[in-house]
Design a protein around this motif. Structure first.
Motif, PDB file in Angstrom:
ATOM      1  N   ASP A 138     -12.469   9.245   2.182  1.00 42.83           N
ATOM      2  CA  ASP A 138     -11.422   9.954   1.478  1.00 42.83           C
ATOM      3  C   ASP A 138     -10.067   9.329   1.822  1.00 42.83           C
ATOM      4  O   ASP A 138      -9.640   9.384   2.973  1.00 42.83           O
ATOM      5  CB  ASP A 138     -11.410  11.400   1.928  1.00 42.83           C
ATOM      6  CG  ASP A 138     -11.732  12.363   0.813  1.00 42.83           C
ATOM      7  OD1 ASP A 138     -12.094  11.901  -0.277  1.00 42.83           O
ATOM      8  OD2 ASP A 138     -11.628  13.560   1.066  1.00 42.83           O
ATOM      9  N   ALA A 139      -9.394   8.801   0.855  1.00 39.31           N
ATOM     10  CA  ALA A 139      -8.087   8.198   1.077  1.00 39.31           C
ATOM     11  C   ALA A 139      -7.006   9.277   1.040  1.00 39.31           C
ATOM     12  O   ALA A 139      -7.222  10.377   0.537  1.00 39.31           O
ATOM     13  CB  ALA A 139      -7.813   7.151   0.010  1.00 39.31           C
ATOM     14  N   LEU A 140      -5.851   8.953   1.568  1.00 40.73           N
ATOM     15  CA  LEU A 140      -4.716   9.874   1.523  1.00 40.73           C
ATOM     16  C   LEU A 140      -4.294  10.095   0.074  1.00 40.73           C
ATOM     17  O   LEU A 140      -4.351   9.175  -0.742  1.00 40.73           O
ATOM     18  CB  LEU A 140      -3.523   9.287   2.286  1.00 40.73           C
ATOM     19  CG  LEU A 140      -3.502   9.411   3.783  1.00 40.73           C
ATOM     20  CD1 LEU A 140      -2.319   8.633   4.348  1.00 40.73           C
ATOM     21  CD2 LEU A 140      -3.417  10.856   4.216  1.00 40.73           C
ATOM     22  N   PRO A 141      -3.829  11.306  -0.253  1.00 39.77           N
ATOM     23  CA  PRO A 141      -3.310  11.543  -1.603  1.00 39.77           C
ATOM     24  C   PRO A 141      -2.121  10.620  -1.877  1.00 39.77           C
ATOM     25  O   PRO A 141      -1.407  10.216  -0.948  1.00 39.77           O
ATOM     26  CB  PRO A 141      -2.866  13.001  -1.567  1.00 39.77           C
ATOM     27  CG  PRO A 141      -3.556  13.606  -0.400  1.00 39.77           C
ATOM     28  CD  PRO A 141      -3.822  12.500   0.563  1.00 39.77           C
TER      29      PRO A 141
ATOM     30  N   GLU B 261       9.058   0.481  15.930  1.00 38.14           N
ATOM     31  CA  GLU B 261       7.881   1.262  16.345  1.00 38.14           C
ATOM     32  C   GLU B 261       7.396   2.184  15.230  1.00 38.14           C
ATOM     33  O   GLU B 261       6.191   2.296  14.992  1.00 38.14           O
ATOM     34  CB  GLU B 261       8.216   2.103  17.587  1.00 38.14           C
ATOM     35  CG  GLU B 261       8.397   1.296  18.842  1.00 38.14           C
ATOM     36  CD  GLU B 261       9.003   2.112  19.982  1.00 38.14           C
ATOM     37  OE1 GLU B 261       9.259   3.329  19.795  1.00 38.14           O
ATOM     38  OE2 GLU B 261       9.229   1.523  21.054  1.00 38.14           O
ATOM     39  N   ILE B 262       8.322   2.842  14.563  1.00 42.59           N
ATOM     40  CA  ILE B 262       7.942   3.750  13.474  1.00 42.59           C
ATOM     41  C   ILE B 262       7.269   2.973  12.353  1.00 42.59           C
ATOM     42  O   ILE B 262       6.206   3.370  11.852  1.00 42.59           O
ATOM     43  CB  ILE B 262       9.165   4.533  12.955  1.00 42.59           C
ATOM     44  CG1 ILE B 262       9.600   5.559  14.002  1.00 42.59           C
ATOM     45  CG2 ILE B 262       8.852   5.221  11.626  1.00 42.59           C
ATOM     46  CD1 ILE B 262      10.920   6.249  13.689  1.00 42.59           C
ATOM     47  N   ALA B 263       7.866   1.855  11.958  1.00 45.78           N
ATOM     48  CA  ALA B 263       7.280   1.047  10.881  1.00 45.78           C
ATOM     49  C   ALA B 263       5.892   0.551  11.271  1.00 45.78           C
ATOM     50  O   ALA B 263       4.963   0.564  10.453  1.00 45.78           O
ATOM     51  CB  ALA B 263       8.193  -0.139  10.559  1.00 45.78           C
ATOM     52  N   ALA B 264       5.736   0.145  12.527  1.00 40.27           N
ATOM     53  CA  ALA B 264       4.434  -0.347  12.994  1.00 40.27           C
ATOM     54  C   ALA B 264       3.403   0.772  13.047  1.00 40.27           C
ATOM     55  O   ALA B 264       2.219   0.548  12.762  1.00 40.27           O
ATOM     56  CB  ALA B 264       4.576  -0.991  14.368  1.00 40.27           C
ATOM     57  N   SER B 265       3.819   1.982  13.387  1.00 42.27           N
ATOM     58  CA  SER B 265       2.861   3.088  13.468  1.00 42.27           C
ATOM     59  C   SER B 265       2.422   3.578  12.095  1.00 42.27           C
ATOM     60  O   SER B 265       1.354   4.171  11.951  1.00 42.27           O
ATOM     61  CB  SER B 265       3.447   4.247  14.277  1.00 42.27           C
ATOM     62  OG  SER B 265       4.534   4.828  13.599  1.00 42.27           O
TER      63      SER B 265
ATOM     64  N   LEU C 146      -1.599   3.551   6.436  1.00 40.55           N
ATOM     65  CA  LEU C 146      -1.740   3.144   5.040  1.00 40.55           C
ATOM     66  C   LEU C 146      -3.082   2.456   4.797  1.00 40.55           C
ATOM     67  O   LEU C 146      -3.623   2.502   3.702  1.00 40.55           O
ATOM     68  CB  LEU C 146      -0.596   2.209   4.634  1.00 40.55           C
ATOM     69  CG  LEU C 146       0.777   2.876   4.552  1.00 40.55           C
ATOM     70  CD1 LEU C 146       1.862   1.819   4.411  1.00 40.55           C
ATOM     71  CD2 LEU C 146       0.822   3.867   3.405  1.00 40.55           C
ATOM     72  N   ALA C 147      -3.604   1.844   5.846  1.00 42.55           N
ATOM     73  CA  ALA C 147      -4.878   1.132   5.726  1.00 42.55           C
ATOM     74  C   ALA C 147      -6.066   1.987   6.165  1.00 42.55           C
ATOM     75  O   ALA C 147      -7.212   1.564   6.003  1.00 42.55           O
ATOM     76  CB  ALA C 147      -4.829  -0.147   6.554  1.00 42.55           C
ATOM     77  N   ALA C 148      -5.800   3.180   6.727  1.00 45.19           N
ATOM     78  CA  ALA C 148      -6.883   4.012   7.265  1.00 45.19           C
ATOM     79  C   ALA C 148      -7.798   4.517   6.151  1.00 45.19           C
ATOM     80  O   ALA C 148      -7.335   5.121   5.195  1.00 45.19           O
ATOM     81  CB  ALA C 148      -6.302   5.204   8.023  1.00 45.19           C
TER      82      ALA C 148
ATOM     83  N   VAL D 204      -7.993  11.353   9.757  1.00 51.41           N
ATOM     84  CA  VAL D 204      -7.316  10.696  10.885  1.00 51.41           C
ATOM     85  C   VAL D 204      -5.862  10.411  10.507  1.00 51.41           C
ATOM     86  O   VAL D 204      -4.938  10.677  11.280  1.00 51.41           O
ATOM     87  CB  VAL D 204      -8.048   9.387  11.264  1.00 51.41           C
ATOM     88  CG1 VAL D 204      -7.257   8.609  12.307  1.00 51.41           C
ATOM     89  CG2 VAL D 204      -9.449   9.687  11.742  1.00 51.41           C
ATOM     90  N   ALA D 205      -5.655   9.886   9.320  1.00 51.98           N
ATOM     91  CA  ALA D 205      -4.303   9.552   8.868  1.00 51.98           C
ATOM     92  C   ALA D 205      -3.440  10.805   8.774  1.00 51.98           C
ATOM     93  O   ALA D 205      -2.274  10.798   9.168  1.00 51.98           O
ATOM     94  CB  ALA D 205      -4.358   8.846   7.524  1.00 51.98           C
ATOM     95  N   ARG D 206      -3.990  11.893   8.265  1.00 50.25           N
ATOM     96  CA  ARG D 206      -3.222  13.129   8.102  1.00 50.25           C
ATOM     97  C   ARG D 206      -2.804  13.694   9.458  1.00 50.25           C
ATOM     98  O   ARG D 206      -1.702  14.206   9.620  1.00 50.25           O
ATOM     99  CB  ARG D 206      -4.015  14.159   7.303  1.00 50.25           C
ATOM    100  CG  ARG D 206      -3.156  15.342   6.905  1.00 50.25           C
ATOM    101  CD  ARG D 206      -3.763  16.220   5.837  1.00 50.25           C
ATOM    102  NE  ARG D 206      -3.699  15.567   4.538  1.00 50.25           N
ATOM    103  CZ  ARG D 206      -4.774  15.089   3.891  1.00 50.25           C
ATOM    104  NH1 ARG D 206      -5.967  15.201   4.395  1.00 50.25           N
ATOM    105  NH2 ARG D 206      -4.642  14.519   2.725  1.00 50.25           N
ATOM    106  N   THR D 207      -3.656  13.612  10.458  1.00 52.57           N
ATOM    107  CA  THR D 207      -3.326  14.094  11.803  1.00 52.57           C
ATOM    108  C   THR D 207      -2.135  13.313  12.360  1.00 52.57           C
ATOM    109  O   THR D 207      -1.192  13.895  12.894  1.00 52.57           O
ATOM    110  CB  THR D 207      -4.536  13.923  12.749  1.00 52.57           C
ATOM    111  OG1 THR D 207      -5.653  14.593  12.183  1.00 52.57           O
ATOM    112  CG2 THR D 207      -4.242  14.462  14.120  1.00 52.57           C
ATOM    113  N   LYS D 208      -2.159  12.007  12.200  1.00 52.53           N
ATOM    114  CA  LYS D 208      -1.069  11.171  12.710  1.00 52.53           C
ATOM    115  C   LYS D 208       0.177  11.280  11.825  1.00 52.53           C
ATOM    116  O   LYS D 208       1.290  11.102  12.307  1.00 52.53           O
ATOM    117  CB  LYS D 208      -1.524   9.723  12.820  1.00 52.53           C
ATOM    118  CG  LYS D 208      -2.558   9.538  13.916  1.00 52.53           C
ATOM    119  CD  LYS D 208      -2.931   8.099  14.093  1.00 52.53           C
ATOM    120  CE  LYS D 208      -3.969   7.987  15.200  1.00 52.53           C
ATOM    121  NZ  LYS D 208      -4.382   6.627  15.427  1.00 52.53           N
ATOM    122  N   LEU D 209      -0.025  11.586  10.553  1.00 54.34           N
ATOM    123  CA  LEU D 209       1.091  11.711   9.620  1.00 54.34           C
ATOM    124  C   LEU D 209       2.058  12.802  10.072  1.00 54.34           C
ATOM    125  O   LEU D 209       3.265  12.624  10.017  1.00 54.34           O
ATOM    126  CB  LEU D 209       0.568  12.004   8.207  1.00 54.34           C
ATOM    127  CG  LEU D 209       1.613  12.222   7.117  1.00 54.34           C
ATOM    128  CD1 LEU D 209       2.453  10.965   6.948  1.00 54.34           C
ATOM    129  CD2 LEU D 209       0.940  12.585   5.806  1.00 54.34           C
TER     130      LEU D 209
END
Length: 194
Positions: free
Chosen positions: A1-4, A105-109, A114-116, A121-126
């Motif tokens: 499932d990709a991010l919306p 750091e923000i750009a790298a994180s 975007l590739a997850a 997992v992405a939503r938790t870190k978002l």
């Protein structure tokens, strides 16, 4: 499932803004470093050169002129040192460096999100990144809020080059011009900037 798509757009915009701010701070660090180095060199060079040149010119017709030149140079040196202290160049240098690193750091994180492939997992870190982005945006707005159009466009062109590593086909979403081969006028007539 990709991010919306709405969350992907939010991440891309946050990454683009962080990269643009990084480039603006990098430019300011360079300008401040050059100016500070010039003042430092003058602080060393003027006194060192003063005595030998004064000794050589002693008793010549150039003596009066050189004394006047040295007085002017001494005044310029004092004024430059006062500007350096008054505008706290050393503190500003550290501040810019810290802000540059934080935006990097923000750009790298954001890039891995975007590739997850797993949106959970992405939503938790978002949610974590949103807080950092909001805080950094407030800090950046204080320093970078009154940019001219040309400087802002330059920063976003540089940010576009880094937005998707290795993708040289990326273009400006406003005018669809390549940031790699920018020619003045591509975005200059538009009210909105990338």
């Amino acid at each position: 499932d990709a991010l919306p798509i709405s969350e992907r757009i939010e991440l891309v915009e946050a990454r683009l803004n962080s990269l643009a701010a990084k480039h603006l701070y990098t430019r300011r660090i360079g300008t401040l470093r050059r100016a500070s180095t010039l003042v430092d060199y003058l602080t060393i060079a003027v006194p060192i050169l003063y005595f030998p040149i004064r000794y050589i010119a002693k008793g010549t017709s150039l003596h009066g002129l050189l004394e006047a030149v040295w007085e002017v140079l001494a005044a310029i040196l004092v004024a430059a040192a006062l500007v350096k202290v008054f505008y706290r160049w050393s503190e500003r240098f550290v501040t810019y460096l810290t802000r540059q690193r934080r935006n990097t750091e923000i750009a790298a994180s954001i890039q891995p999100l975007l590739a997850a492939p797993d949106s959970r997992v992405a939503r938790t870190k978002l949610d974590q990144i949103r807080g950092a982005v909001i805080n950094q945006d407030v800090v950046d707005l204080e320093e970078l809020g009154n940019l001219g159009k040309a400087e802002r466009q330059w920063a976003y062109r540089e940010a576009l080059k880094e937005l998707v590593p290795g993708d040289v086909s990326i273009t400006c979403p406003v005018c669809h011009a390549s940031p790699w081969s920018f020619t003045p006028g591509d975005c200059s007539d538009r009210k909105s900037v990338v």
